[in-house]
Design a protein around this motif. Structure first.
Motif, mmCIF file in Angstrom:
data_model
loop_
_atom_site.group_PDB
_atom_site.id
_atom_site.type_symbol
_atom_site.label_atom_id
_atom_site.label_comp_id
_atom_site.label_asym_id
_atom_site.label_seq_id
_atom_site.Cartn_x
_atom_site.Cartn_y
_atom_site.Cartn_z
ATOM 1 N N ASN A 152 4.062 1.328 -1.602
ATOM 2 C CA ASN A 152 4.141 1.481 -2.802
ATOM 3 C C ASN A 152 3.428 2.582 -3.584
ATOM 4 O OD1 ASN A 152 6.894 1.272 -1.912
ATOM 5 N ND2 ASN A 152 6.679 -0.847 -2.310
ATOM 6 N N ILE A 153 1.831 1.892 -3.107
ATOM 7 C CA ILE A 153 1.132 2.347 -4.567
ATOM 8 C C ILE A 153 0.552 4.141 -3.932
ATOM 9 C CG2 ILE A 153 -1.633 2.848 -4.925
ATOM 10 C CD1 ILE A 153 -1.403 -1.408 -3.714
ATOM 11 N N ASN A 171 3.688 6.270 -5.236
ATOM 12 C CA ASN A 171 3.328 6.275 -6.690
ATOM 13 C C ASN A 171 2.390 7.038 -7.238
ATOM 14 O OD1 ASN A 171 5.753 4.412 -7.706
ATOM 15 N ND2 ASN A 171 4.433 2.570 -7.892
ATOM 16 N N TYR A 172 1.592 7.147 -6.622
ATOM 17 C CA TYR A 172 0.107 7.537 -6.770
ATOM 18 C C TYR A 172 0.471 9.380 -6.863
ATOM 19 C CZ TYR A 172 -3.566 3.960 -6.155
ATOM 20 O OH TYR A 172 -4.347 2.819 -7.008
ATOM 21 N N LEU A 187 -7.790 0.236 -1.398
ATOM 22 C CA LEU A 187 -6.951 -0.806 -0.892
ATOM 23 C C LEU A 187 -7.191 -1.192 1.111
ATOM 24 C CD1 LEU A 187 -3.921 2.271 -0.934
ATOM 25 C CD2 LEU A 187 -4.100 0.267 -2.260
ATOM 26 N N ASN A 203 1.110 -1.349 0.205
ATOM 27 C CA ASN A 203 0.113 0.055 0.001
ATOM 28 C C ASN A 203 0.684 1.073 -0.016
ATOM 29 O OD1 ASN A 203 -2.181 -1.862 0.203
ATOM 30 N ND2 ASN A 203 -2.933 -1.384 2.025
#
Length: 357
Positions: A34-35, A38-39, A191, A32
């Protein structure tokens, strides 16, 4: 690595002072993290997000972190907000007019949501984006969810919605028996936040103790880690209680936790009865059913029962129970299977004494 930041409201309990404000400050849930990074760093943040998971595992904290990342004046949209600009400070102090955190349990009805929706078309007052965080989102009424259907389609590019819940199934709006995709949930990027592994909880607690200059005991940290069941907020609240009491004595800590008392559960009472009657096999069967408490908590509960029994006994039986307590008053520092193995041995020795060995 956590950092202490005192609340502007003066509520400086450990679990509040060490609340993360950056993605990298959060422990666990690395996928989560990392997501989200990146977002933010790609500036491609979904406008409607759903954070699900058990209470205390970081859902609302991550929503606040994203609000900071979207609105930082100094660093722009970034996974590394400065936390020093006026916008960051106002979000942290919960005084920013464009970042709203809605406690749905108190204000999740149609009228309150209608007021929020009617304000959405207007540009942000001060921040770059409006961010609406719905905590306990599963308590939104059907009428409130219907009001949010159009806005959550991404109708407003200056608005972000973040729904936090541990009961996502209650957000469903489709009719029973319908095969159609749920209208509300289908709009959300999801998420899922999980509980933390024990080694991460232990690292977090040690981090806090060392930052605070607390003369902690490793065995107590391990016990907190076992008791909190992977929930970081619970771990920090337990640590706060232990620090307030101050002794760092393992038996006192067991009392502070209060997870098991003489009258708490039928299984605990039945385990005591089996041990006190010398029935090792029955005790094993009951012990293996108890999944809601740590081995150390069970040991403390059994110790309380046998102390009570000894105080009420005549001398001969009291001597026998005293031998039992010589076994049970030895703390079990080990977690998981090693702790269970040790308690099996304790149970055998106790039933052996009770049976006159």
């Amino acid at each position: 690595m956590l950092f202490r930041r005192d609340s502007s409201f003066g509520a400086n309990d450990i679990h509040l002072s060490y609340r993360p404000y950056l993605v990298d400050e959060m422990f666990g849930n690395d996928v989560n993290k990392n997501i989200v990074k990146n977002y933010l760093d790609s500036k491609k943040v979904p406008h409607t997000q759903l954070f699900i998971g058990d209470p205390g595992c970081g859902k609302t904290t991550m929503a606040r972190i994203m609000a900071l990342g979207l609105n930082c004046e100094k660093n722009g949209v970034s996974s590394n907000p400065c936390l020093q600009c006026d916008t960051c400070k106002s979000i942290i102090s919960e005084s920013n007019l464009d970042v709203k955190e809605v406690n749905v349990g108190q204000t999740g009805g149609k009228d309150h949501v209608s007021a929020i929706v009617s304000d959405l078309p207007f540009a942000p007052f001060h921040a770059r984006y409006k961010v609406i965080i719905f905590d306990e989102a599963h308590m939104l009424t059907d009428a409130a969810k219907n009001l949010l259907l159009k806005p959550t389609e991404g109708k407003y590019k200056h608005v972000y919605f973040m729904f936090c819940t541990n009961h996502p199934e209650k957000l469903m709006t489709k009719k029973r028996g319908s095969s159609e995709e749920d209208a509300f949930l289908s709009r959300c990027s999801v998420l899922k936040f999980g509980k933390l592994e024990k080694n991460l909880i232990e690292q977090m607690l040690t981090n806090v103790c060392e930052f605070e200059g607390i003369d902690y005991k490793s065995e107590i940290i391990k016990l907190i880690t076992d008791e909190c069941k992977g929930v970081p907020r619970t771990a920090l609240i337990l640590l706060s209680k232990i620090c307030a009491e101050g002794s760092w004595d393992i038996n006192t800590v067991g009392s502070i936790f209060g997870l098991i008392s003489d009258e708490d559960t039928e299984d605990i009472i039945n385990l005591y009865k089996a041990l006190n009657s010398g029935d090792f096999k029955a005790a094993v069967n009951i012990f293996e059913k108890i999944e809601y408490a740590s081995v150390e908590s069970i040991r403390i509960a059994m110790t309380k029962f046998f102390v009570t029994g000894m105080k009420k006994s005549k001398a001969e039986n009291a001597r026998k129970l005293s031998r039992v307590l010589d076994i049970l008053t030895e703390p079990i520092y080990e977690q998981g299977k090693p702790g269970e193995y040790k308690f099996y041995n304790y149970m055998f020795k106790v039933t052996d004494i009770v049976n006159g060995a």
